[in-house]
Design a protein around this motif. Structure first.
Motif, short mmCIF file in Angstrom:
data_model
loop_
_atom_site.label_atom_id
_atom_site.label_comp_id
_atom_site.label_asym_id
_atom_site.label_seq_id
_atom_site.Cartn_x
_atom_site.Cartn_y
_atom_site.Cartn_z
N THR A 277 0.82 -1.21 0.00
CA THR A 277 0.00 0.00 0.00
C THR A 277 0.86 1.26 0.00
O THR A 277 0.33 2.36 -0.17
N SER A 278 2.17 1.11 0.20
CA SER A 278 3.04 2.28 0.22
C SER A 278 3.93 2.38 -1.02
O SER A 278 4.66 3.34 -1.17
N HIS A 279 3.88 1.37 -1.87
CA HIS A 279 4.73 1.36 -3.06
C HIS A 279 3.87 1.21 -4.32
O HIS A 279 2.71 0.82 -4.25
N ASN A 280 4.52 1.49 -5.46
CA ASN A 280 3.91 1.10 -6.73
C ASN A 280 4.99 0.54 -7.63
O ASN A 280 6.18 0.51 -7.27
N ARG B 172 10.59 1.53 -11.36
CA ARG B 172 10.78 2.17 -10.06
C ARG B 172 9.48 2.21 -9.30
O ARG B 172 8.39 2.00 -9.83
N CYS B 173 9.65 2.55 -8.01
CA CYS B 173 8.53 2.92 -7.16
C CYS B 173 8.56 4.45 -7.09
O CYS B 173 9.55 5.03 -6.66
N ASP B 174 7.47 5.07 -7.53
CA ASP B 174 7.50 6.53 -7.66
C ASP B 174 7.77 7.29 -6.36
O ASP B 174 8.51 8.27 -6.37
N PRO B 175 7.18 6.90 -5.22
CA PRO B 175 7.44 7.69 -4.00
C PRO B 175 8.84 7.49 -3.42
O PRO B 175 9.26 8.28 -2.58
N HIS B 176 9.54 6.44 -3.80
CA HIS B 176 10.78 6.09 -3.13
C HIS B 176 11.92 5.98 -4.15
O HIS B 176 12.09 4.94 -4.80
N PRO B 177 12.72 7.05 -4.27
CA PRO B 177 13.79 7.06 -5.27
C PRO B 177 14.80 5.93 -5.12
O PRO B 177 15.48 5.58 -6.09
N SER B 178 14.91 5.36 -3.93
CA SER B 178 15.86 4.26 -3.76
C SER B 178 15.38 2.97 -4.41
O SER B 178 16.16 2.05 -4.65
N MET B 179 14.08 2.90 -4.67
CA MET B 179 13.53 1.68 -5.27
C MET B 179 13.50 1.86 -6.78
O MET B 179 12.50 2.32 -7.35
N VAL B 180 14.62 1.51 -7.40
CA VAL B 180 14.73 1.75 -8.84
C VAL B 180 15.65 0.70 -9.45
O VAL B 180 16.56 0.19 -8.80
CU LIG Z 1 8.12 2.51 -2.60
#
Ligand SMILES: [Cu+2]
Length: 161
Positions: free
Chosen positions: A108-111, A145-153
């Protein structure tokens, strides 16, 4: 004497059921047809049988499958994003072509967002989703990537074939 007629009737019933009802009985029809159908029956009606079953099966078999996901099996909210092939190997380089991306976004916090030449597909952040994207990858650089979290790419390079 009646056996061939019954077999043909059964095939017709299976074919009819398969065409109109393929979503609800995909497993039953293919399993029954080969065991009950003699070779003469399959040669007499090749187009009907192969087209009704082949649509979904060959599409899945001929197009390579990728899997994009966020989180981990233990923690769907973990800050992890991955793109792997059908064997579970991380994908960083692929030949251009059509692919099916099976997307698993249990968080619910990632995409999951895949972007590059000709492709811009994403799930939403709050919703948990399992879906499929049919994509045509072209030579160039893609990013997932996950848009809210730049580290998830992660990056994917698509090469000319
Ligand atoms: Cu995320």
């Amino acid at each position: 004497m009646r056996a061939p007629a019954l077999a043909l009737a059964a095939l017709l019933v299976l074919a009819t059921a398969g065409c109109g009802d393929d979503a609800s009985e995909p497993a039953g029809a293919p399993a029954a047809a080969p065991s009950s159908a003699p070779s003469s029956a399959s040669s007499s009606a090749p187009s009907g049988g192969s087209s009704s079953e082949g649509g979904a099966a060959t599409a899945d078999a001929s197009v390579p499958v990728l899997r994009a996901s966020v989180g981990t099996p233990d923690d769907p909210e973990a800050y992890v994003i991955s793109l792997v092939d059908a064997d579970g190997q991380e994908v960083t380089e692929l030949p251009a072509g059509d692919y099916v991306v099976e997307v698993d976004d249990p968080a619910t916090s990632h995409n999951v967002h895949l972007e590059g030449p000709g492709v811009d597909e994403s799930t939403t952040v709050p919703e948990t989703t399992t879906t499929q994207w049919r994509v045509s990858l072209q030579p160039g650089d893609y990013v997932y990537r996950c848009d809210p979290h730049p580290s998830m790419v992660g990056e994917l390079t698509v090469t000319d074939v």
